[in-house]
Scaffold this motif. Structure first.
Motif, PDB file in Angstrom:
ATOM      1  N   THR A   1       0.829  -1.203   0.000  1.00  0.00           N
ATOM      2  CA  THR A   1       0.000   0.000   0.000  1.00  0.00           C
ATOM      3  C   THR A   1       0.863   1.253   0.000  1.00  0.00           C
ATOM      4  OG1 THR A   1      -1.707  -1.185   1.250  1.00  0.00           O
ATOM      5  CG2 THR A   1      -1.855   1.214   1.203  1.00  0.00           C
ATOM      6  N   ALA A   2       1.924   1.245   0.807  1.00  0.00           N
ATOM      7  CA  ALA A   2       2.821   2.397   0.866  1.00  0.00           C
ATOM      8  C   ALA A   2       3.492   2.623  -0.484  1.00  0.00           C
ATOM      9  CB  ALA A   2       3.871   2.186   1.954  1.00  0.00           C
ATOM     10  N   LEU A   3       3.888   1.546  -1.148  1.00  0.00           N
ATOM     11  CA  LEU A   3       4.511   1.666  -2.466  1.00  0.00           C
ATOM     12  C   LEU A   3       3.500   2.182  -3.489  1.00  0.00           C
ATOM     13  CD1 LEU A   3       6.933   1.280  -4.332  1.00  0.00           C
ATOM     14  CD2 LEU A   3       6.251  -1.130  -4.588  1.00  0.00           C
ATOM     15  N   MET A   4       2.267   1.736  -3.370  1.00  0.00           N
ATOM     16  CA  MET A   4       1.206   2.197  -4.264  1.00  0.00           C
ATOM     17  C   MET A   4       1.029   3.719  -4.136  1.00  0.00           C
ATOM     18  SD  MET A   4      -2.822   1.031  -4.238  1.00  0.00           S
ATOM     19  CE  MET A   4      -2.359  -0.694  -4.308  1.00  0.00           C
ATOM     20  N   ILE A   5       1.040   4.206  -2.913  1.00  0.00           N
ATOM     21  CA  ILE A   5       0.892   5.653  -2.678  1.00  0.00           C
ATOM     22  C   ILE A   5       2.105   6.397  -3.222  1.00  0.00           C
ATOM     23  CG2 ILE A   5       0.759   7.423  -0.884  1.00  0.00           C
ATOM     24  CD1 ILE A   5      -0.804   5.344   0.802  1.00  0.00           C
TER      25      ILE A   5
ATOM     26  N   GLY B   1       1.900   6.421  -7.108  1.00  0.00           N
ATOM     27  CA  GLY B   1       0.767   7.170  -7.649  1.00  0.00           C
ATOM     28  C   GLY B   1       0.297   6.598  -8.979  1.00  0.00           C
ATOM     29  N   ASP B   2       0.202   7.442  -9.997  1.00  0.00           N
ATOM     30  CA  ASP B   2      -0.267   7.016 -11.315  1.00  0.00           C
ATOM     31  C   ASP B   2       0.654   5.998 -11.973  1.00  0.00           C
ATOM     32  OD1 ASP B   2      -2.418   8.689 -11.026  1.00  0.00           O
ATOM     33  OD2 ASP B   2      -1.548  10.323 -12.208  1.00  0.00           O
ATOM     34  N   ARG B   3       1.898   5.930 -11.514  1.00  0.00           N
ATOM     35  CA  ARG B   3       2.851   4.981 -12.106  1.00  0.00           C
ATOM     36  C   ARG B   3       2.614   3.548 -11.633  1.00  0.00           C
ATOM     37  NH1 ARG B   3       8.347   6.817 -10.236  1.00  0.00           N
ATOM     38  NH2 ARG B   3       7.135   7.673  -8.502  1.00  0.00           N
ATOM     39  N   TYR B   4       1.838   3.385 -10.578  1.00  0.00           N
ATOM     40  CA  TYR B   4       1.646   2.049 -10.011  1.00  0.00           C
ATOM     41  C   TYR B   4       1.063   1.086 -11.042  1.00  0.00           C
ATOM     42  CZ  TYR B   4      -0.116  -1.771  -7.147  1.00  0.00           C
ATOM     43  OH  TYR B   4      -0.379  -3.024  -6.635  1.00  0.00           O
ATOM     44  N   ASN B   5       0.002   1.482 -11.720  1.00  0.00           N
ATOM     45  CA  ASN B   5      -0.646   0.597 -12.685  1.00  0.00           C
ATOM     46  C   ASN B   5       0.200   0.339 -13.926  1.00  0.00           C
ATOM     47  OD1 ASN B   5      -2.967   0.192 -11.138  1.00  0.00           O
ATOM     48  ND2 ASN B   5      -3.951   2.037 -11.942  1.00  0.00           N
TER      49      ASN B   5
END
Length: 234
Positions: free
Chosen positions: A98-102, A105-109
């Protein structure tokens, strides 16, 4: 599909009746039959997972579960089962994902599961993907169902371990339908609340947890009765 299991007391009563019925049988034969009635056969792993640092990622790009947080709940549920059963000694906590997802940001997907796992210090990635979800209702019961797919990646080798494949997975492939191990996850949830929206919300939370459980069970030998009550709901 929904699975109906006996309540523990009902199961005990059935065993007692079986004991009475077998009084006339030979000792060893009777003991063997009773043992199989009390202790059902353990279910073999579809793919026995190696004990390496592992992270679980559940993708729901079309928000089939209606709430983005439920994909994280499914990942946390899978993580908890594999850790509590002692299958994997070092499970990467979902909070770190979750922390990495935050952070991304938009780069996660746009980041491949391989790269996400590497950044989290994992040597394996269990990737779940939610393809469809639906709810069916009948008097007093709601039955949520999800169609999912599962993959297992080797981060260091940059390849899929399960289902078997020699194709490199260095580029994002978590949005494709091909190459996943298919699984349908279903449960029944009794309607005990007058607020329909709350009932459906709770049912979907339970479904997300069940997605995690059923994903974890693919990877280790287990007693199926331990998880039957989860599958059928309250």
């Amino acid at each position: 599909m929904p699975h109906h299991s006996l309540h523990p007391l009902s199961r005990l009563g059935a065993v007692v009746l079986l004991l009475i019925a077998m009084v006339g049988l030979g000792g060893c034969e009777a003991v063997g039959m009773v043992a199989s009635a009390i202790v059902p056969p353990r279910v073999a792993a579809v793919y026995p997972i190696t004990d390496l640092p592992t992270v679980v990622i559940v993708d729901d790009p079309k928000t089939m579960l209606r709430d983005p947080q439920l994909a994280l709940l499914a990942a946390a549920s899978c993580t908890q089962v594999l850790a509590s059963e002692g299958v994997i000694a070092q499970m990467i906590p979902t909070e770190k994902l979750t922390a990495l997802m935050i952070e991304l940001g938009d780069r996660y997907n746009k980041t491949s599961p391989h790269d996400l796992g590497r950044r989290l210090g994992a040597q394996q990635v269990i990737l779940g993907h939610v393809f469809a979800q639906s709810d069916s209702e009948e008097p007093g019961v709601i039955r949520p169902v999800a169609d999912i797919g599962i993959k297992l990646f080797d981060v260091d080798g940059n390849q899929r371990l399960f289902p078997a494949s020699s194709v490199s997975l260095g580029t994002p492939d978590g949005r494709e339908s091909a190459g996943y191990y298919p699984r349908q996850v279903a449960l029944r949830h009794r309607v005990t609340d007058a607020n329909p929206n709350r009932v459906i919300s709770i049912a979907r939370e339970k479904l997300a947890q069940e997605i995690g459980v059923r994903t974890a069970l693919l990877f280790f030998k287990h007693d199926p009765t331990k998880y039957d009550d989860i599958r059928t709901g309250p």
